[in-house]
Write an enzyme that holds these catalytic residues in place. Structure first.
Site, short mmCIF file in Angstrom:
data_model
loop_
_atom_site.label_atom_id
_atom_site.label_comp_id
_atom_site.label_asym_id
_atom_site.label_seq_id
_atom_site.Cartn_x
_atom_site.Cartn_y
_atom_site.Cartn_z
N ALA A 79 -7.47 -4.93 6.23
CA ALA A 79 -6.65 -6.18 6.28
C ALA A 79 -7.36 -6.88 5.34
O ALA A 79 -8.27 -6.98 5.18
CB ALA A 79 -6.81 -7.09 7.33
N GLU A 112 -1.93 4.93 12.56
CA GLU A 112 -1.12 4.68 12.62
C GLU A 112 -0.81 3.39 11.93
O GLU A 112 -1.56 1.97 11.69
CB GLU A 112 -1.04 4.21 13.89
CG GLU A 112 -1.31 5.50 15.20
CD GLU A 112 -2.11 4.88 16.20
OE1 GLU A 112 -2.90 4.56 16.47
OE2 GLU A 112 -2.00 6.27 16.40
N ASN A 117 6.03 -1.60 7.46
CA ASN A 117 4.75 -2.27 7.36
C ASN A 117 4.93 -2.03 5.42
O ASN A 117 4.09 -1.20 5.55
CB ASN A 117 3.20 -2.21 7.56
CG ASN A 117 2.33 -2.83 6.72
OD1 ASN A 117 2.60 -3.34 5.78
ND2 ASN A 117 1.42 -3.08 7.71
N TYR A 124 -1.39 3.19 1.01
CA TYR A 124 -1.58 4.92 2.58
C TYR A 124 -1.47 5.79 1.00
O TYR A 124 -2.04 6.69 1.26
CB TYR A 124 -1.28 4.61 3.41
CG TYR A 124 -1.88 2.98 4.31
CD1 TYR A 124 -3.58 2.98 4.78
CD2 TYR A 124 -1.15 3.10 5.69
CE1 TYR A 124 -3.46 1.90 5.28
CE2 TYR A 124 -1.97 2.32 6.28
CZ TYR A 124 -2.96 1.27 6.03
OH TYR A 124 -3.72 0.28 6.56
C1 LIG Z 1 -1.23 -3.96 3.36
C2 LIG Z 1 -2.79 -4.83 2.56
C3 LIG Z 1 -4.00 -4.11 3.21
C4 LIG Z 1 -2.77 -4.31 0.90
O1 LIG Z 1 -4.18 -4.67 0.71
P1 LIG Z 1 -4.27 -5.28 -1.10
O2 LIG Z 1 -5.49 -5.68 -1.51
O3 LIG Z 1 -2.76 -5.94 -1.43
O4 LIG Z 1 -3.83 -3.78 -1.76
P2 LIG Z 1 -4.16 -3.25 -3.44
O5 LIG Z 1 -3.68 -4.78 -3.36
O6 LIG Z 1 -5.02 -2.92 -3.98
O7 LIG Z 1 -2.85 -2.58 -3.40
C5 LIG Z 1 -2.58 -1.23 -3.78
C6 LIG Z 1 -1.02 -0.86 -3.97
O8 LIG Z 1 -0.68 -1.17 -2.38
C7 LIG Z 1 0.73 -0.30 -2.51
N1 LIG Z 1 1.00 -1.84 -2.35
C8 LIG Z 1 0.14 -3.49 -2.13
N2 LIG Z 1 1.00 -4.51 -0.60
C9 LIG Z 1 2.19 -4.19 -0.66
C10 LIG Z 1 3.31 -5.19 -1.32
N3 LIG Z 1 2.66 -5.99 -0.51
N4 LIG Z 1 4.86 -4.19 -1.53
C11 LIG Z 1 4.63 -2.85 -1.91
N5 LIG Z 1 3.40 -2.67 -2.44
C12 LIG Z 1 3.38 -2.97 -1.88
C13 LIG Z 1 1.81 -0.87 -3.91
O9 LIG Z 1 0.69 0.25 -4.33
C14 LIG Z 1 0.03 -1.32 -4.82
O10 LIG Z 1 -0.74 -0.75 -5.95
P3 LIG Z 1 -0.33 -1.45 -7.39
O11 LIG Z 1 -0.72 -3.34 -7.18
O12 LIG Z 1 -0.79 -1.20 -8.20
O13 LIG Z 1 1.43 -1.98 -7.13
C15 LIG Z 1 -2.34 -6.22 2.51
O14 LIG Z 1 -1.08 -6.65 2.57
C16 LIG Z 1 -2.81 -6.57 4.30
O15 LIG Z 1 -3.99 -7.02 4.42
N6 LIG Z 1 -1.57 -7.01 4.75
C17 LIG Z 1 -1.36 -6.93 6.02
C18 LIG Z 1 -2.65 -6.15 7.06
C19 LIG Z 1 -1.98 -5.58 7.52
O16 LIG Z 1 -0.92 -4.75 7.80
N7 LIG Z 1 -2.50 -3.74 7.65
C20 LIG Z 1 -2.54 -2.73 7.76
C21 LIG Z 1 -2.74 -2.56 8.70
S1 LIG Z 1 -2.52 -0.89 9.57
#
Ligand SMILES: CC(C)(COP(=O)(O)OP(=O)(O)OC[C@H]1O[C@@H](n2cnc3c(N)ncnc32)[C@H](O)[C@@H]1OP(=O)(O)O)[C@@H](O)C(=O)NCCC(=O)NCCS
Length: 193
Positions: A79, A112, A117, A124
């Site tokens: 996260a 998983e 999400n 991923y």
């Molecule tokens: C999922 C999560 C970890 C992504 O982290 P992040 O630091 O925002 O990700 P990044 O900035 O490195 O993004 C990498 C890529 O992921 C995808 N991505 C990230 N957030 C996205 C969103 N809200 N919608 C669509 N694609 C998304 C995009 O392809 C993105 O690349 P881009 O910004 O060049 O388009 C974050 O949203 C999070 O912490 N969510 C809540 C917890 C969670 O769901 N964890 C995973 C549990 S399995």
């Protein structure tokens, strides 16, 4: 707006002292957050577990972990703090977990994720995780299905090339996804100029 010195993202193993900050991110990120004692147990007694935190200056902005299950590294938690999302922090963290998994002898990464999400699934997907199955009604809070995702073998040339491309894209000075955050994001999650 106050201009602050550039912040460098640093990734290091999680310690017990990090747990309050980690748990705060966990609390705002998941409907059923892990309690603090679960993280403590992971750090102190689970010999299969390895956790990392991402720091921006003094602040912890993301964390993630794996369990080493024979030759599989299973991503258990992952996260990014809401204000730091969409700045490549998640990509950097996954790269660090992949490097750690390789170092520990993993052949593949698995995890998983909630079917709905999309943000996590997109991230991923960029790392080469593919859907390989469903665990029906896996999440107890809303009965959502879990999608099981796995990568190809990490030593597969195409997979190794994918990781190498991500590493280059995230390297300091790369045109996109620079390794340095210019400043802490403002309340809208934008990096302040
Ligand atoms: C999922 C999560 C970890 C992504 O982290 P992040 O630091 O925002 O990700 P990044 O900035 O490195 O993004 C990498 C890529 O992921 C995808 N991505 C990230 N957030 C996205 C969103 N809200 N919608 C669509 N694609 C998304 C995009 O392809 C993105 O690349 P881009 O910004 O060049 O388009 C974050 O949203 C999070 O912490 N969510 C809540 C917890 C969670 O769901 N964890 C995973 C549990 S399995």
């Amino acid at each position: 707006m106050v201009t602050r010195a550039p912040l460098t993202l640093r990734i290091r193993p999680m310690t017990v002292a990090d747990i309050p900050a980690v748990q705060e991110i966990e609390r705002v990120s998941f409907p059923v957050p892990w309690p603090a004692y679960a993280f403590r147990q992971e750090l102190e007694t689970n010999r299969l577990a390895r956790y990392l935190v991402v720091r921006a200056g003094p602040r912890i902005v993301a964390y993630g972990g794996i369990w080493m299950m024979v030759d599989e590294a299973h991503v258990t938690s992952f996260a990014v703090a809401p204000a730091w999302r969409r700045h490549g922090v998640g990509m950097r963290l996954m790269l660090a977990l992949a490097d750690l998994a390789l170092e520990l002898g993993a052949s593949v990464l698995t995890l998983e994720v909630r079917l709905g999400n999309e943000a996590a699934r997109a991230l991923y997907g960029r790392f080469g995780f593919r859907p390989v199955g469903i665990r029906p009604r896996y999440y107890s809070d809303n009965g959502e299905d879990a999608l099981i995702m796995t990568t190809d073998r990490l030593d597969d040339p195409a997979m190794a090339a994918r990781i190498a491309r991500i590493r280059v894209a995230l390297a300091p000075g790369a045109p996109e996804g620079e390794a340095e955050a210019d400043d802490e994001p403002d309340a809208d999650g934008e990096v302040a100029g």
